[in-house]
Design a protein around this motif. Structure first.
Motif, PDB file in Angstrom:
ATOM      1  N   ARG A  13     -29.475  -5.161 -17.299  1.00  0.00           N
ATOM      2  CA  ARG A  13     -28.256  -4.454 -16.877  1.00  0.00           C
ATOM      3  C   ARG A  13     -27.084  -4.765 -17.790  1.00  0.00           C
ATOM      4  N   HIS A  14     -26.947  -6.055 -18.140  1.00  0.00           N
ATOM      5  CA  HIS A  14     -25.826  -6.438 -19.007  1.00  0.00           C
ATOM      6  C   HIS A  14     -26.022  -5.907 -20.425  1.00  0.00           C
ATOM      7  N   GLN A  15     -27.285  -5.787 -20.827  1.00  0.00           N
ATOM      8  CA  GLN A  15     -27.580  -5.211 -22.150  1.00  0.00           C
ATOM      9  C   GLN A  15     -27.135  -3.758 -22.197  1.00  0.00           C
ATOM     10  N   LEU A  43     -17.345 -17.802 -11.386  1.00  0.00           N
ATOM     11  CA  LEU A  43     -18.730 -18.092 -10.976  1.00  0.00           C
ATOM     12  C   LEU A  43     -19.534 -16.795 -10.900  1.00  0.00           C
ATOM     13  N   ALA A  44     -20.704 -16.784 -11.532  1.00  0.00           N
ATOM     14  CA  ALA A  44     -21.497 -15.551 -11.666  1.00  0.00           C
ATOM     15  C   ALA A  44     -20.621 -14.505 -12.353  1.00  0.00           C
ATOM     16  N   CYS A  45     -20.183 -14.873 -13.560  1.00  0.00           N
ATOM     17  CA  CYS A  45     -19.091 -14.167 -14.250  1.00  0.00           C
ATOM     18  C   CYS A  45     -19.485 -12.840 -14.856  1.00  0.00           C
ATOM     19  N   GLY A  46     -20.776 -12.563 -14.986  1.00  0.00           N
ATOM     20  CA  GLY A  46     -21.172 -11.339 -15.689  1.00  0.00           C
ATOM     21  C   GLY A  46     -20.631 -11.378 -17.112  1.00  0.00           C
ATOM     22  N   ARG A  47     -20.116 -10.225 -17.574  1.00  0.00           N
ATOM     23  CA  ARG A  47     -19.630 -10.155 -18.963  1.00  0.00           C
ATOM     24  C   ARG A  47     -18.200 -10.661 -19.079  1.00  0.00           C
ATOM     25  N   TRP A  64     -19.705 -19.144 -15.709  1.00  0.00           N
ATOM     26  CA  TRP A  64     -21.152 -19.417 -15.577  1.00  0.00           C
ATOM     27  C   TRP A  64     -21.881 -18.183 -15.063  1.00  0.00           C
ATOM     28  N   ASP A  65     -23.040 -17.949 -15.627  1.00  0.00           N
ATOM     29  CA  ASP A  65     -23.905 -16.864 -15.147  1.00  0.00           C
ATOM     30  C   ASP A  65     -25.317 -17.188 -15.591  1.00  0.00           C
ATOM     31  N   PHE A  66     -26.325 -16.736 -14.813  1.00  0.00           N
ATOM     32  CA  PHE A  66     -27.696 -17.041 -15.254  1.00  0.00           C
ATOM     33  C   PHE A  66     -28.234 -16.030 -16.248  1.00  0.00           C
ATOM     34  N   SER A  67     -27.428 -15.014 -16.552  1.00  0.00           N
ATOM     35  CA  SER A  67     -27.854 -14.036 -17.554  1.00  0.00           C
ATOM     36  C   SER A  67     -27.387 -14.472 -18.934  1.00  0.00           C
ATOM     37  N   VAL A  89     -24.971 -20.761 -19.453  1.00  0.00           N
ATOM     38  CA  VAL A  89     -26.051 -20.032 -18.788  1.00  0.00           C
ATOM     39  C   VAL A  89     -26.543 -20.960 -17.691  1.00  0.00           C
ATOM     40  N   ARG A  90     -26.282 -20.569 -16.453  1.00  0.00           N
ATOM     41  CA  ARG A  90     -26.530 -21.530 -15.365  1.00  0.00           C
ATOM     42  C   ARG A  90     -26.842 -20.770 -14.084  1.00  0.00           C
ATOM     43  N   ASP A  91     -27.888 -21.193 -13.407  1.00  0.00           N
ATOM     44  CA  ASP A  91     -28.197 -20.659 -12.078  1.00  0.00           C
ATOM     45  C   ASP A  91     -27.275 -21.377 -11.086  1.00  0.00           C
ATOM     46  N   VAL A  92     -26.321 -20.651 -10.546  1.00  0.00           N
ATOM     47  CA  VAL A  92     -25.286 -21.307  -9.727  1.00  0.00           C
ATOM     48  C   VAL A  92     -25.778 -21.619  -8.312  1.00  0.00           C
ATOM     49  N   VAL A  93     -26.942 -21.066  -7.958  1.00  0.00           N
ATOM     50  CA  VAL A  93     -27.511 -21.410  -6.644  1.00  0.00           C
ATOM     51  C   VAL A  93     -28.236 -22.753  -6.774  1.00  0.00           C
ATOM     52  N   VAL A 107     -14.777 -15.676  -7.514  1.00  0.00           N
ATOM     53  CA  VAL A 107     -16.096 -15.061  -7.364  1.00  0.00           C
ATOM     54  C   VAL A 107     -15.879 -13.573  -7.113  1.00  0.00           C
ATOM     55  N   SER A 108     -16.480 -12.741  -7.945  1.00  0.00           N
ATOM     56  CA  SER A 108     -16.376 -11.306  -7.651  1.00  0.00           C
ATOM     57  C   SER A 108     -17.746 -10.661  -7.725  1.00  0.00           C
ATOM     58  N   TYR A 109     -18.046  -9.940  -6.670  1.00  0.00           N
ATOM     59  CA  TYR A 109     -19.311  -9.205  -6.543  1.00  0.00           C
ATOM     60  C   TYR A 109     -20.531 -10.108  -6.665  1.00  0.00           C
ATOM     61  N   PHE A 110     -20.484 -11.231  -5.992  1.00  0.00           N
ATOM     62  CA  PHE A 110     -21.640 -12.133  -5.923  1.00  0.00           C
ATOM     63  C   PHE A 110     -21.561 -12.811  -4.571  1.00  0.00           C
ATOM     64  N   LEU A 111     -22.652 -12.737  -3.826  1.00  0.00           N
ATOM     65  CA  LEU A 111     -22.626 -13.325  -2.478  1.00  0.00           C
ATOM     66  C   LEU A 111     -23.902 -14.118  -2.251  1.00  0.00           C
TER      67      LEU A 111
HETATM   68  C1  LIG Z   1     -22.519  -7.703  -9.658  1.00  0.00           C
HETATM   69  S1  LIG Z   1     -22.509  -8.832 -10.993  1.00  0.00           S
HETATM   70  C2  LIG Z   1     -20.820  -9.383 -10.972  1.00  0.00           C
HETATM   71  C3  LIG Z   1     -20.389  -9.927 -12.287  1.00  0.00           C
HETATM   72  C4  LIG Z   1     -18.906 -10.318 -12.365  1.00  0.00           C
HETATM   73  N1  LIG Z   1     -18.579 -11.356 -11.433  1.00  0.00           N
HETATM   74  C5  LIG Z   1     -18.022  -9.120 -12.167  1.00  0.00           C
HETATM   75  O1  LIG Z   1     -17.265  -9.074 -11.214  1.00  0.00           O
HETATM   76  O2  LIG Z   1     -18.093  -8.203 -13.012  1.00  0.00           O
HETATM   77  C6  LIG Z   1     -23.383 -10.229 -10.344  1.00  0.00           C
HETATM   78  C7  LIG Z   1     -23.619 -11.313 -11.384  1.00  0.00           C
HETATM   79  O3  LIG Z   1     -24.240 -12.422 -10.748  1.00  0.00           O
HETATM   80  C8  LIG Z   1     -25.156 -12.985 -11.685  1.00  0.00           C
HETATM   81  N2  LIG Z   1     -26.087 -13.796 -10.882  1.00  0.00           N
HETATM   82  C9  LIG Z   1     -26.924 -13.388  -9.893  1.00  0.00           C
HETATM   83  N3  LIG Z   1     -27.583 -14.451  -9.363  1.00  0.00           N
HETATM   84  C10 LIG Z   1     -27.144 -15.548 -10.056  1.00  0.00           C
HETATM   85  C11 LIG Z   1     -27.429 -16.927  -9.967  1.00  0.00           C
HETATM   86  N4  LIG Z   1     -28.318 -17.416  -9.085  1.00  0.00           N
HETATM   87  N5  LIG Z   1     -26.812 -17.786 -10.814  1.00  0.00           N
HETATM   88  C12 LIG Z   1     -25.907 -17.319 -11.726  1.00  0.00           C
HETATM   89  N6  LIG Z   1     -25.579 -16.010 -11.850  1.00  0.00           N
HETATM   90  C13 LIG Z   1     -26.192 -15.137 -11.011  1.00  0.00           C
HETATM   91  C14 LIG Z   1     -25.750 -11.790 -12.410  1.00  0.00           C
HETATM   92  O4  LIG Z   1     -26.300 -12.117 -13.665  1.00  0.00           O
HETATM   93  C15 LIG Z   1     -24.522 -10.893 -12.530  1.00  0.00           C
HETATM   94  O5  LIG Z   1     -23.856 -11.127 -13.749  1.00  0.00           O
END
Ligand SMILES: C[S@@+](CC[C@H](N)C(=O)[O-])C[C@H]1O[C@@H](n2cnc3c(N)ncnc32)[C@H](O)[C@@H]1O
Length: 193
Positions: A13-15, A43-47, A64-67, A89-93, A107-111
């Motif tokens: 998706r990010h690509q 956190l889970a920053c995406g791009r 941080w993001d795992f992508s 590059v980090r799995d935040v869970v 945190v935006s769009y990550f739950l």
């Molecule tokens: C909907 S995107 C939101 C990205 C960014 N926060 C924004 O608002 O544009 C969700 C992001 O969560 C990341 N993500 C999902 N699970 C994750 C995890 N366990 N650890 C780190 N990142 C994670 C995905 O790679 C993706 O970049």
């Protein structure tokens, strides 16, 4: 889906995506609440549109993001814009932030509800939380299709009820017209004042 497949899906998706994405409304509408200095985490920053805004605001910014694709794209954009952002590059869970480590967490769009207690713990005294994501009441066709990844009504208030709330807004399908905040809940709260 195992965690590797999930990260792979996000890499794709990010690509495919253009640009850095947009900064979150919770940040754009509450920039006046940002501290002048301190250590911030996207956190889970995406791009990384939010991380870029935090860095431009003078905060020591971590993202941080795992992508790995998202992080590589953010590194490239930050360098182009002469912004210093500490990316990982980090799995935040699996690896949420350590206790007492940040002055601001966004945190935006990550739950992922299981790490909410860790996020609260990770805030330093007076530390600020900015959080925005989708609710279940739907006006527009956007956001996760799975209810588990959408907030119940008032849920951010419940999840962060031990913090001091400075701003809360929840736009479900109540307004007659969908707007840029349709289907979103947003909170800004701090650990004491
Ligand atoms: C909907 S995107 C939101 C990205 C960014 N926060 C924004 O608002 O544009 C969700 C992001 O969560 C990341 N993500 C999902 N699970 C994750 C995890 N366990 N650890 C780190 N990142 C994670 C995905 O790679 C993706 O970049």
């Amino acid at each position: 889906m195992n965690p590797g497949d999930f990260a792979g899906k996000w890499n794709q998706r990010h690509q495919d995506a253009e640009g850095q994405g947009s900064a979150a409304q919770v940040l754009l509408r509450n920039r006046h609440l940002l501290p002048r200095a301190g250590k911030a985490l996207d956190l889970a920053c995406g791009r990384g549109a939010n991380a870029m805004l935090l860095a431009r605001s003078g905060l020591e910014t971590h993202a941080w993001d795992f992508s790995s694709v998202a992080i590589a794209r953010l590194d490239e954009e930050a360098a182009k814009n002469d912004l210093r952002i500490e990316t990982q590059v980090r799995d935040v869970v699996a690896q949420p932030p350590a206790a007492n480590s940040f002055d601001l967490i966004l945190v935006s769009y990550f739950l992922e509800r299981s790490i909410i207690p860790a996020l609260i713990q990770a805030l330093r005294p007076k530390g600020l939380l900015f959080y925005q994501t989708f609710v279940r009441a739907v006006h527009l066709e956007r956001g996760p299709s799975t209810d588990a990844w959408r907030l119940e009504s008032n849920e951010l208030l419940r999840l962060f009820g031990d913090l001091q709330v400075h701003y809360y807004r929840e736009d479900g399908s109540i307004s007659a017209e969908p707007t840029d905040v349709a289907d979103l809940a947003m909170i800004v709260a701090s650990k004491g004042v």
